[in-house]
Design a protein around this motif. Structure first.
Motif, PDB file in Angstrom:
ATOM      1  N   TYR A  27       0.657  -1.163  -0.277  1.00 18.31           N
ATOM      2  CA  TYR A  27       0.108   0.212   0.207  1.00 18.31           C
ATOM      3  C   TYR A  27       0.753   1.095   0.679  1.00 18.31           C
ATOM      4  CZ  TYR A  27      -3.699   2.693   1.468  1.00 18.31           C
ATOM      5  OH  TYR A  27      -5.036   3.836   1.159  1.00 18.31           O
ATOM      6  N   ALA A  31       0.651   4.765  -2.950  1.00 17.87           N
ATOM      7  CA  ALA A  31      -0.146   5.496  -2.170  1.00 17.87           C
ATOM      8  C   ALA A  31       0.053   7.110  -2.766  1.00 17.87           C
ATOM      9  CB  ALA A  31      -0.597   5.199  -0.955  1.00 17.87           C
ATOM     10  N   GLN A  34      -3.518   8.957  -1.782  1.00 22.58           N
ATOM     11  CA  GLN A  34      -3.865   8.710  -0.593  1.00 22.58           C
ATOM     12  C   GLN A  34      -3.001   9.564   0.614  1.00 22.58           C
ATOM     13  OE1 GLN A  34      -3.498   6.784  -2.554  1.00 22.58           O
ATOM     14  NE2 GLN A  34      -5.194   5.357  -2.792  1.00 22.58           N
ATOM     15  N   ARG A  35      -1.660   9.971   0.248  1.00 20.33           N
ATOM     16  CA  ARG A  35      -1.039  10.995   0.791  1.00 20.33           C
ATOM     17  C   ARG A  35      -1.268  12.089   0.636  1.00 20.33           C
ATOM     18  NH1 ARG A  35       0.253   7.261   2.942  1.00 20.33           N
ATOM     19  NH2 ARG A  35       2.300   6.028   3.545  1.00 20.33           N
ATOM     20  N   GLY A  38      -5.074  13.099   1.670  1.00 18.30           N
ATOM     21  CA  GLY A  38      -5.166  13.176   4.207  1.00 18.30           C
ATOM     22  C   GLY A  38      -4.227  13.541   4.228  1.00 18.30           C
ATOM     23  N   SER A 120      -9.471   9.426   6.795  1.00 19.74           N
ATOM     24  CA  SER A 120      -9.252   9.213   5.515  1.00 19.74           C
ATOM     25  C   SER A 120      -9.277   8.606   4.140  1.00 19.74           C
ATOM     26  CB  SER A 120      -7.633   9.941   4.838  1.00 19.74           C
ATOM     27  OG  SER A 120      -7.507  10.213   3.972  1.00 19.74           O
ATOM     28  N   LEU A 121     -10.374   8.347   3.063  1.00 16.77           N
ATOM     29  CA  LEU A 121     -10.288   7.343   2.449  1.00 16.77           C
ATOM     30  C   LEU A 121     -10.511   6.128   2.821  1.00 16.77           C
ATOM     31  CD1 LEU A 121      -7.288   7.918  -0.352  1.00 16.77           C
ATOM     32  CD2 LEU A 121     -10.872   9.404  -0.012  1.00 16.77           C
ATOM     33  N   LEU A 217      -3.104  -1.903  -3.844  1.00 16.01           N
ATOM     34  CA  LEU A 217      -3.572  -0.760  -2.471  1.00 16.01           C
ATOM     35  C   LEU A 217      -5.222  -1.341  -2.233  1.00 16.01           C
ATOM     36  CD1 LEU A 217      -4.064   2.911  -4.850  1.00 16.01           C
ATOM     37  CD2 LEU A 217      -2.760   2.514  -2.814  1.00 16.01           C
ATOM     38  N   TYR A 256      -9.793  11.075  -9.505  1.00 17.66           N
ATOM     39  CA  TYR A 256     -10.799  10.809  -8.405  1.00 17.66           C
ATOM     40  C   TYR A 256     -10.962  12.314  -7.898  1.00 17.66           C
ATOM     41  CZ  TYR A 256      -7.529   6.902  -8.505  1.00 17.66           C
ATOM     42  OH  TYR A 256      -6.972   5.362  -8.855  1.00 17.66           O
ATOM     43  N   VAL A 258     -12.812  13.670  -5.024  1.00 15.63           N
ATOM     44  CA  VAL A 258     -12.334  13.999  -3.329  1.00 15.63           C
ATOM     45  C   VAL A 258     -13.407  14.603  -2.754  1.00 15.63           C
ATOM     46  CG1 VAL A 258     -10.694  13.573  -1.500  1.00 15.63           C
ATOM     47  CG2 VAL A 258     -10.186  11.763  -4.071  1.00 15.63           C
TER      48      VAL A 258
END
Length: 270
Positions: A27, A31, A34-35, A38, A120-121, A217, A256, A258
């Protein structure tokens, strides 16, 4: 209920937990998005009260659990439904952090015990988001804040469109429309809330780079209606050709959408 007394919802949660547990070791390597999202949520956080109780719901590998502990200088509780993620997080974190296997829709926390909830996510994987929001409201102290982000409709739209040109199966995770999310937030009972949508577009040299990243992921297709068995070569060739039509100068796009959300429990709410 099935013959074994397990609902389809529970089966889906087991699949989600298993998928993310398998992805624990890969992951963090892939990511980047994601980082980014977040960190954007982290930057929106209010300063919690001194000596407050903090929890990270859907903590995954513990990246933001550790970031929260560092930012606020106090222990943070990491909660996740995937045991494999929790083991990975525990092995790579200070002993001052605690890790608990937990479902966001049924938190093992006392009512009015937390000042700040961060997620987060993670909540896009909840079959019943209203229940997760109700649980957040329950465990927050008056004046507390729930900060979360989630993927909404339009995410991976390019991949969805490419698959539609190939067959009628569900190959891409479905995400909630923004209007539906906003309605749920308005009905969740918090004194006030704020929702802002960010659009992130990543680019890939080849389609396989995107599909391998989604697998690493743990976020590949988890919806009912997905095809069983291996995807045939002919369909993969068709998918590749359909996706290539969308190629940009920077590469194959993957969008994406978000939603960044802050929910505030009123000082007079119990």
């Amino acid at each position: 209920m099935g013959a074994a007394g397990v609902s389809s919802e529970a089966i889906d949660k087991r699949q989600i937990a298993a998928s993310f547990s398998r992805a624990a070791g890969t992951y963090d390597q892939v990511a980047e998005l994601q980082r980014s999202v977040g960190n954007n949520l982290l930057a929106r956080l209010p300063e919690p009260p001194f000596q407050s109780q903090l929890a990270d719901i859907g903590c995954g590998t513990g990246f933001f659990t550790r970031a929260l502990a560092e930012r606020f200088g106090r222990p943070v509780l990491g909660l996740d439904i995937a045991e494999g993620m929790l083991r990975y997080a525990r092995d790579r974190s200070p002993n001052s952090l605690d890790w608990v296997a937990a479902d966001a829709e049924n938190l093992p926390l006392r009512s009015a015990s937390q000042d700040l909830l961060f997620s987060s996510l993670a909540l896009q994987w909840c079959p019943q988001l209203p229940q997760a929001l109700a649980e957040a409201f329950r465990v927050l102290r008056p004046g507390g804040c729930m900060a979360f982000n989630t993927l909404v409709e339009g995410t991976l739209g390019e991949l969805r469109d490419a698959w539609l040109a190939v067959d009628g199966f569900v190959h891409v995770n479905r995400f909630m429309p923004l209007t539906q999310l906003q309605l749920l937030l308005a009905q969740a009972g918090f004194a006030r809330w704020h929702c802002e949508v960010e659009s992130h577009v990543l680019h890939y040299g080849q389609l396989s780079e995107l599909t391998h990243e989604l697998k690493a992921l743990g976020a590949h297709n988890l919806n009912a209606g997905r095809p069983s068995g291996l995807t045939g070569r002919a369909r993969l060739r068709g998918l590749t050709a359909a996706y290539e039509v969308q190629r940009q100068a920077a590469g194959l796009p993957a969008t994406y959408q978000v939603a960044q959300v802050l929910l505030f429990k009123g000082l007079d709410q119990v």
